[in-house]
Design a protein around this motif. Sequence first.
Motif, mmCIF file in Angstrom:
data_model
loop_
_atom_site.group_PDB
_atom_site.id
_atom_site.type_symbol
_atom_site.label_atom_id
_atom_site.label_comp_id
_atom_site.label_asym_id
_atom_site.label_seq_id
_atom_site.Cartn_x
_atom_site.Cartn_y
_atom_site.Cartn_z
ATOM 1 N N GLU A 144 0.810 -1.220 0.000
ATOM 2 C CA GLU A 144 0.000 0.000 0.000
ATOM 3 C C GLU A 144 0.846 1.274 0.000
ATOM 4 O O GLU A 144 0.323 2.373 -0.234
ATOM 5 N N ASN A 145 2.143 1.131 0.261
ATOM 6 C CA ASN A 145 3.011 2.315 0.359
ATOM 7 C C ASN A 145 4.309 2.141 -0.428
ATOM 8 O O ASN A 145 5.363 2.649 -0.044
ATOM 9 N N GLN A 146 4.224 1.468 -1.555
ATOM 10 C CA GLN A 146 5.421 1.191 -2.344
ATOM 11 C C GLN A 146 6.158 2.460 -2.748
ATOM 12 O O GLN A 146 7.394 2.518 -2.706
ATOM 13 N N GLY A 147 5.405 3.466 -3.125
ATOM 14 C CA GLY A 147 6.023 4.721 -3.556
ATOM 15 C C GLY A 147 6.866 5.348 -2.461
ATOM 16 O O GLY A 147 7.974 5.851 -2.710
ATOM 17 N N TRP A 148 6.347 5.314 -1.242
ATOM 18 C CA TRP A 148 7.060 5.900 -0.105
ATOM 19 C C TRP A 148 8.346 5.135 0.192
ATOM 20 O O TRP A 148 9.396 5.738 0.396
ATOM 21 N N TYR A 149 8.270 3.806 0.200
ATOM 22 C CA TYR A 149 9.458 3.009 0.478
ATOM 23 C C TYR A 149 10.520 3.200 -0.608
ATOM 24 O O TYR A 149 11.725 3.285 -0.314
ATOM 25 N N ARG A 150 10.106 3.288 -1.848
ATOM 26 C CA ARG A 150 11.070 3.476 -2.935
ATOM 27 C C ARG A 150 11.694 4.861 -2.885
ATOM 28 O O ARG A 150 12.863 5.047 -3.226
ATOM 29 N N ARG A 151 10.910 5.817 -2.449
ATOM 30 C CA ARG A 151 11.456 7.164 -2.291
ATOM 31 C C ARG A 151 12.506 7.184 -1.179
ATOM 32 O O ARG A 151 13.559 7.812 -1.324
ATOM 33 N N LEU A 152 12.224 6.501 -0.077
ATOM 34 C CA LEU A 152 13.205 6.406 1.000
ATOM 35 C C LEU A 152 14.490 5.751 0.510
ATOM 36 O O LEU A 152 15.601 6.172 0.862
#
Length: 216
Positions: free
Chosen positions: A25-33
């Motif tokens: 549900e938060n792939q974008g956030w983890y990839r940004r990190l």
Amino acid sequence: MQFAKPLPSYLVTRYHGWKATTYDENQGWYRRLATEGQRPRAMVISCCDSRVHVTSIFGADQGEFFIHRNIANLVPPFAPDGDHHGTSAAVEYAVTALKVSHLIVLGHSQCGGVQGCIDMCKGKAPHLEEKTSFVGRWMDILKPKFAGVADIDDEVEQARQFERQAVVASLENLMTFPFIDDAVKAGQLSLHGLWTDIGEGGLEAYDPKSGGFAPV
């Protein structure tokens, strides 16, 4: 490495559950990190105690806190002697490389490390006095503070006050690091001392003016 074993099945199950829900549900956030690196605003030095969950207490997400955990949330005094210094290395990296704005020392109730130090000071823990005891030698950092609570008769209250003194000892030792002293004096870094009551969910902050702790 022949002694390494497969991960316990319950942890494997939990991982797959996390990957399929929270991560998905938060792939974008983890990839940004992953691609942009970490920019934590604060470092937290807390105890290894499994009951102390720093991110839960403050409702923090990944990337918000640079966290270092050790026995009794202690910071040793500055000692550039060429030996291994895990806590000092973490502090150095947080302040000089990550440029955190806040450095928080978080103590807690029912701390086993602090109780061990009390037992040492009362002559009740000869095993911790052994030169080979890593825990005992680590708790030597806190022993000088025992004089301030030695006259408290109630053992529970004595322990709770000594837990708070562990926080104060760490704050004092942090200021012996030249790069911390410089950052604090320049207004680039602020130090904070906290103590949390595990059972009650309370949180107290150290007040340098009164020398005590008060609820936040």
